[in-house]
Design an enzyme around this catalytic site. Sequence first.
Site, mmCIF file in Angstrom:
data_model
loop_
_atom_site.group_PDB
_atom_site.id
_atom_site.type_symbol
_atom_site.label_atom_id
_atom_site.label_comp_id
_atom_site.label_asym_id
_atom_site.label_seq_id
_atom_site.Cartn_x
_atom_site.Cartn_y
_atom_site.Cartn_z
ATOM 1 C CB ILE A 179 3.488 6.823 -1.302
ATOM 2 C CG1 ILE A 179 3.618 7.210 -2.779
ATOM 3 C CG2 ILE A 179 2.022 6.569 -0.945
ATOM 4 C CD1 ILE A 179 3.196 6.149 -3.749
ATOM 5 C CG ASP A 311 -0.822 0.186 8.595
ATOM 6 O OD1 ASP A 311 -0.455 -0.162 7.461
ATOM 7 O OD2 ASP A 311 -0.400 1.212 9.150
#
Length: 511
Positions: A179, A311
């Site tokens: 992913i 993030d």
Amino acid sequence: MHYRDLRDFIAALETRGELKRVGQPVSPRLEMTDLCDRTLRAEGPALLFEAPQTGNTRYASPVLGNLFGTPRRVALGMGAENVSALRDIGQLLAMLKEPEPPKGLRDAWDKFPLYKKVLDMAPKTIRRAPVQEVVEEGPEVDLARLPVWHCWPGDVAPLITWGLTVTRGPAKKRQNLGIYRQQVISRNQVIMRWLAHRGGALDFRDWRRTRPGEPFPVSVVLGCDPATILGAVTPVPDTLSEYQFAGLLRGSRTELTQSLGNDLQVPAFAEIVLEGHLSPCEAGFSGVSEHGIPLKEIDGYLHALEGPYGDHTGYYNEQDWFPVFTIDRLTRRPDAIYHSTYTGKPIDEPAVLGVALNEVFVPILQKQFPEIVDFYLPPEGCSYRMAVVSIRKQYAGHAKRVMMGCWSFLRQFMYTKFIVVVDDDIDTRDWKEVMWAITTRMDPVRDTVLVENTPIDYLDFASPVSGLGGKMGMDATNKWPGETDREWGRPIVKDAAVAARVDQLWQTLGL
């Protein structure tokens, strides 16, 4: 309970009160992130946005968010009823990672059913796949028609976050599932942001070495059954494919179909598949994408400048160059569901996944280091940058051995910056106890291990050099002869008989 596809899981969650449908218009630009973040922090349900809309643009696909927003939903996705049951999955993986030869005929007979079950879970291929009912090719491919999230105000562009990326190296039979986030840079191009040690990047490296100048095939799956999604983020042994492991979790073989434009296999009951390639280009090429993103040639292939994005650290990351994935074909179900998430300051959805998968790691570590009692990756530490380990200490220097072992045993812990080792009387998940052990059993000079120039997360801007930095180990165990010359402290322990009497009295006092 086991789920054939994402829709089965959605239905089961809704029955349990673990999913809420949102009928009001909500924008994938910032709004869905905010709603999911608030819901996750309140330990709320998964959200199915049925009317995604930005301005006058309405999207046909509903959007699924906060799917794994609680550890219990992660456990349910892995076929377990609660998080503690994930230790059983860890024990299975520990055995498959380092299988022991049978100790005799009876032991072999006892182990045979498990090995047979693993072999029986090899995926099966079907031809008529729901994910290929609708096919869009060439100029028909337009990512702007998908409700791709723009997660944070400072993000440079919309970002595909739950793309299950399928690759295969030139000499490998087994496919790799990973992913990786993917920045949209044109109607049919995204940036494939994978770090050099990840499986997809290694497959691409081998391809460049053996087949330079040829397009590298890639398929990206959006919205598949939870076992397959979670199999891609679990430390599966190299001897076992992620699809096979997903079958073990699900209790039935993973049903795959071949991509229409390459030989990669994808889940047949997924929602959307993006088929395409990483593009070779002329030496010295430079330019800009359709959306104005800088492009250039690196190692014979087209790359683009990725980021910045918010993030999992809670900060916007630095920009860097990564390969461009050109989408030749989009296949989907007629009423496809778009699955997405966001990353941000802990606790976010990946951090919740980390809390649940922590239980899978423990038996794997215990098989290699039986003295380990518990192992905890605090979600506040980005789920991997700090670890607290409790051990049954047996000799002087034992804590330092465990530190080195944890850093080197699983690649998942390569980026762990801090390891605290405590005795087995300390609860690794209780910060009050851990702080007590650090402040009473540690000398800052004697019991601190510093290691320079080790691999560090590329996103860790605190490191002096990108990708390279230090590690710290803290020995917060009771010290043995050889580690100290002083008389060691004797802990205070209540009198057991008195405590029992006070327990009875306590019930009558109303305190």
